[in-house]
Motif scaffolding. Structure first.
Motif, PDB file in Angstrom:
ATOM      1  N   ALA A  83     -14.411  -4.959  18.395  1.00 44.66           N
ATOM      2  CA  ALA A  83     -13.841  -5.180  17.174  1.00 44.66           C
ATOM      3  C   ALA A  83     -13.942  -5.031  15.917  1.00 44.66           C
ATOM      4  O   ALA A  83     -15.659  -4.450  16.136  1.00 44.66           O
ATOM      5  N   GLY A  84     -12.823  -4.452  15.341  1.00 45.95           N
ATOM      6  CA  GLY A  84     -12.870  -3.982  13.999  1.00 45.95           C
ATOM      7  C   GLY A  84     -13.909  -4.902  13.070  1.00 45.95           C
ATOM      8  O   GLY A  84     -13.606  -6.093  13.002  1.00 45.95           O
ATOM      9  N   GLY A  85     -15.079  -4.191  12.033  1.00 45.49           N
ATOM     10  CA  GLY A  85     -15.213  -5.636  11.261  1.00 45.49           C
ATOM     11  C   GLY A  85     -14.308  -5.997   9.670  1.00 45.49           C
ATOM     12  O   GLY A  85     -13.500  -4.910   9.277  1.00 45.49           O
ATOM     13  N   THR A  86     -14.706  -7.041   9.286  1.00 46.37           N
ATOM     14  CA  THR A  86     -13.894  -6.511   7.960  1.00 46.37           C
ATOM     15  C   THR A  86     -14.662  -5.993   7.148  1.00 46.37           C
ATOM     16  O   THR A  86     -15.720  -5.125   7.194  1.00 46.37           O
ATOM     17  N   VAL A  87     -13.825  -6.212   5.695  1.00 43.37           N
ATOM     18  CA  VAL A  87     -14.676  -5.246   4.596  1.00 43.37           C
ATOM     19  C   VAL A  87     -16.319  -5.688   3.986  1.00 43.37           C
ATOM     20  O   VAL A  87     -16.635  -4.446   4.018  1.00 43.37           O
ATOM     21  N   GLN A  88     -15.815  -6.795   4.318  1.00 41.85           N
ATOM     22  CA  GLN A  88     -17.618  -7.357   4.085  1.00 41.85           C
ATOM     23  C   GLN A  88     -18.461  -6.409   4.569  1.00 41.85           C
ATOM     24  O   GLN A  88     -19.517  -6.268   4.807  1.00 41.85           O
ATOM     25  N   HIS A  89     -18.275  -6.658   6.406  1.00 41.44           N
ATOM     26  CA  HIS A  89     -19.277  -6.477   7.005  1.00 41.44           C
ATOM     27  C   HIS A  89     -19.097  -4.866   6.964  1.00 41.44           C
ATOM     28  O   HIS A  89     -20.478  -4.186   7.306  1.00 41.44           O
ATOM     29  N   ASN A  90     -18.823  -3.753   7.149  1.00 34.14           N
ATOM     30  CA  ASN A  90     -18.903  -1.938   6.562  1.00 34.14           C
ATOM     31  C   ASN A  90     -19.408  -2.369   5.168  1.00 34.14           C
ATOM     32  O   ASN A  90     -19.574  -1.002   5.319  1.00 34.14           O
ATOM     33  N   ARG A  91     -18.588  -2.799   3.681  1.00 34.01           N
ATOM     34  CA  ARG A  91     -19.539  -2.756   3.162  1.00 34.01           C
ATOM     35  C   ARG A  91     -21.035  -2.583   3.171  1.00 34.01           C
ATOM     36  O   ARG A  91     -21.344  -2.284   2.887  1.00 34.01           O
ATOM     37  N   ILE A  92     -21.729  -4.059   4.011  1.00 35.13           N
ATOM     38  CA  ILE A  92     -22.675  -4.688   3.500  1.00 35.13           C
ATOM     39  C   ILE A  92     -23.573  -2.813   4.488  1.00 35.13           C
ATOM     40  O   ILE A  92     -24.047  -2.400   4.382  1.00 35.13           O
ATOM     41  N   ALA A  93     -22.844  -2.992   5.682  1.00 38.46           N
ATOM     42  CA  ALA A  93     -23.391  -1.444   6.695  1.00 38.46           C
ATOM     43  C   ALA A  93     -23.302  -0.459   6.026  1.00 38.46           C
ATOM     44  O   ALA A  93     -24.287   0.300   5.958  1.00 38.46           O
ATOM     45  N   SER A  94     -22.440  -0.099   5.470  1.00 43.77           N
ATOM     46  CA  SER A  94     -22.498   1.318   4.439  1.00 43.77           C
ATOM     47  C   SER A  94     -23.116   1.173   3.814  1.00 43.77           C
ATOM     48  O   SER A  94     -23.536   2.379   2.665  1.00 43.77           O
ATOM     49  N   ASN A  95     -23.424   0.040   2.269  1.00 46.19           N
ATOM     50  CA  ASN A  95     -24.641   0.313   1.763  1.00 46.19           C
ATOM     51  C   ASN A  95     -25.866  -0.045   1.663  1.00 46.19           C
ATOM     52  O   ASN A  95     -26.985   0.697   1.425  1.00 46.19           O
ATOM     53  N   ALA A  96     -26.125  -0.517   3.086  1.00 43.65           N
ATOM     54  CA  ALA A  96     -27.029  -0.281   3.762  1.00 43.65           C
ATOM     55  C   ALA A  96     -27.671   0.888   4.521  1.00 43.65           C
ATOM     56  O   ALA A  96     -28.577   1.907   4.469  1.00 43.65           O
ATOM     57  N   THR A  97     -26.809   1.907   4.748  1.00 41.31           N
ATOM     58  CA  THR A  97     -26.871   3.168   5.558  1.00 41.31           C
ATOM     59  C   THR A  97     -27.009   4.326   4.560  1.00 41.31           C
ATOM     60  O   THR A  97     -27.589   5.129   4.216  1.00 41.31           O
ATOM     61  N   GLY A  98     -26.854   3.616   3.397  1.00 42.15           N
ATOM     62  CA  GLY A  98     -26.191   4.736   1.704  1.00 42.15           C
ATOM     63  C   GLY A  98     -27.830   5.082   1.574  1.00 42.15           C
ATOM     64  O   GLY A  98     -28.753   5.730   0.637  1.00 42.15           O
ATOM     65  N   ALA A  99     -28.454   3.928   1.227  1.00 45.98           N
ATOM     66  CA  ALA A  99     -29.975   3.121   0.738  1.00 45.98           C
ATOM     67  C   ALA A  99     -30.687   3.912   1.522  1.00 45.98           C
ATOM     68  O   ALA A  99     -31.540   4.458   1.057  1.00 45.98           O
ATOM     69  N   LEU A 100     -30.799   3.850   2.380  1.00 51.76           N
ATOM     70  CA  LEU A 100     -31.504   4.609   4.036  1.00 51.76           C
ATOM     71  C   LEU A 100     -31.541   6.425   3.635  1.00 51.76           C
ATOM     72  O   LEU A 100     -32.261   6.907   3.702  1.00 51.76           O
ATOM     73  N   PHE A 101     -30.180   6.223   3.319  1.00 49.45           N
ATOM     74  CA  PHE A 101     -29.714   7.953   4.100  1.00 49.45           C
ATOM     75  C   PHE A 101     -30.597   8.787   2.117  1.00 49.45           C
ATOM     76  O   PHE A 101     -31.527   9.658   2.436  1.00 49.45           O
ATOM     77  N   ALA A 102     -30.333   8.245   0.933  1.00 52.73           N
ATOM     78  CA  ALA A 102     -31.264   8.785  -0.002  1.00 52.73           C
ATOM     79  C   ALA A 102     -32.506   9.055   0.429  1.00 52.73           C
ATOM     80  O   ALA A 102     -32.985   9.691  -0.213  1.00 52.73           O
ATOM     81  N   GLN A 103     -32.904   7.300   0.667  1.00 50.81           N
ATOM     82  CA  GLN A 103     -34.867   7.291   0.886  1.00 50.81           C
ATOM     83  C   GLN A 103     -34.899   9.042   1.828  1.00 50.81           C
ATOM     84  O   GLN A 103     -35.895   9.207   1.742  1.00 50.81           O
ATOM     85  N   LEU A 104     -34.419   8.415   2.747  1.00 52.09           N
ATOM     86  CA  LEU A 104     -34.615  10.057   4.158  1.00 52.09           C
ATOM     87  C   LEU A 104     -34.032  11.462   4.117  1.00 52.09           C
ATOM     88  O   LEU A 104     -34.882  11.971   4.601  1.00 52.09           O
TER      89      LEU A 104
END
Length: 197
Positions: A37-58
């Protein structure tokens, strides 16, 4: 005599071929496929924030972060599984032509009411069987809270990280995830006062 339908299991090759053509993502569990199922805005925002934070550090490092478009293959005695974790970090990636990864070091799932049972039980059991996996993180969608399963000598230890100012330490990949970054622009729904009466 049973009147239930009997379906032939789908082979791994047919699943992978079909997934490249599919308009929706599907997870694969020992021959059975399940539409996601597609995720909610809230779900995608949290996942994107985590991905972005790790991408910047890696950036520029050996390990790479992947979003929920990258499958992870899990090989169990009960059969092969393919899941699409919300975030994964891999330090020994599969060849670029592959559509999945075999050796994640960190996996993150954003938990919602509809995914909780699968994320906390089925997927946790599968992910923790991966030899390369060091950390499995379950991030709550409706509160500043994360459960962290970290590899230890005797298996996996469970940690609770709570509060917006808390930080998930990930020394395994030389990173950390501040919950205030993970929950940036996320508004938690407060309880309806009428429901509390």
């Amino acid at each position: 005599m049973s009147t239930a339908s009997h379906f032939q299991p789908i082979s791994v090759r047919d699943y992978l071929d079909g997934e490249q053509q599919a308009k929706r993502k599907h997870e694969y569990v020992a021959g059975d496929i399940y539409a996601m199922a597609g995720g909610t805005v809230q779900h995608n925002r949290i996942a994107s924030n985590a991905t972005g934070a790790l991408f910047a550090q890696l950036r520029g490092q050996r390990c790479q972060v992947f979003n929920s478009d990258m499958k992870v293959r899990v090989r169990l005695s009960s059969g092969t599984r393919f899941y699409y974790p919300d975030v994964s970090v891999v330090c020994q990636p599969n060849p670029p032509s592959e559509t999945f990864q075999d050796a994640p070091v960190v996996i993150i799932e954003v938990v919602s009411d509809s995914t909780r049972r699968t994320d906390e039980y089925e997927k946790r059991e599968a992910y923790l069987s991966i030899d390369s996996l060091c950390v499995y993180v379950l991030i709550e969608q409706n509160a500043a809270l994360a459960l962290v399963y970290r590899r230890a000598d005797s298996g996996f230890d469970r940690e609770v990280i709570q509060g917006a100012r808390s930080v998930i330490l990930l020394p395994e990949i030389g990173c950390e995830l501040a919950l205030e970054d993970v929950y940036q622009n996320v508004e938690f729904q407060s309880a309806d006062p009428d429901e509390e009466a």
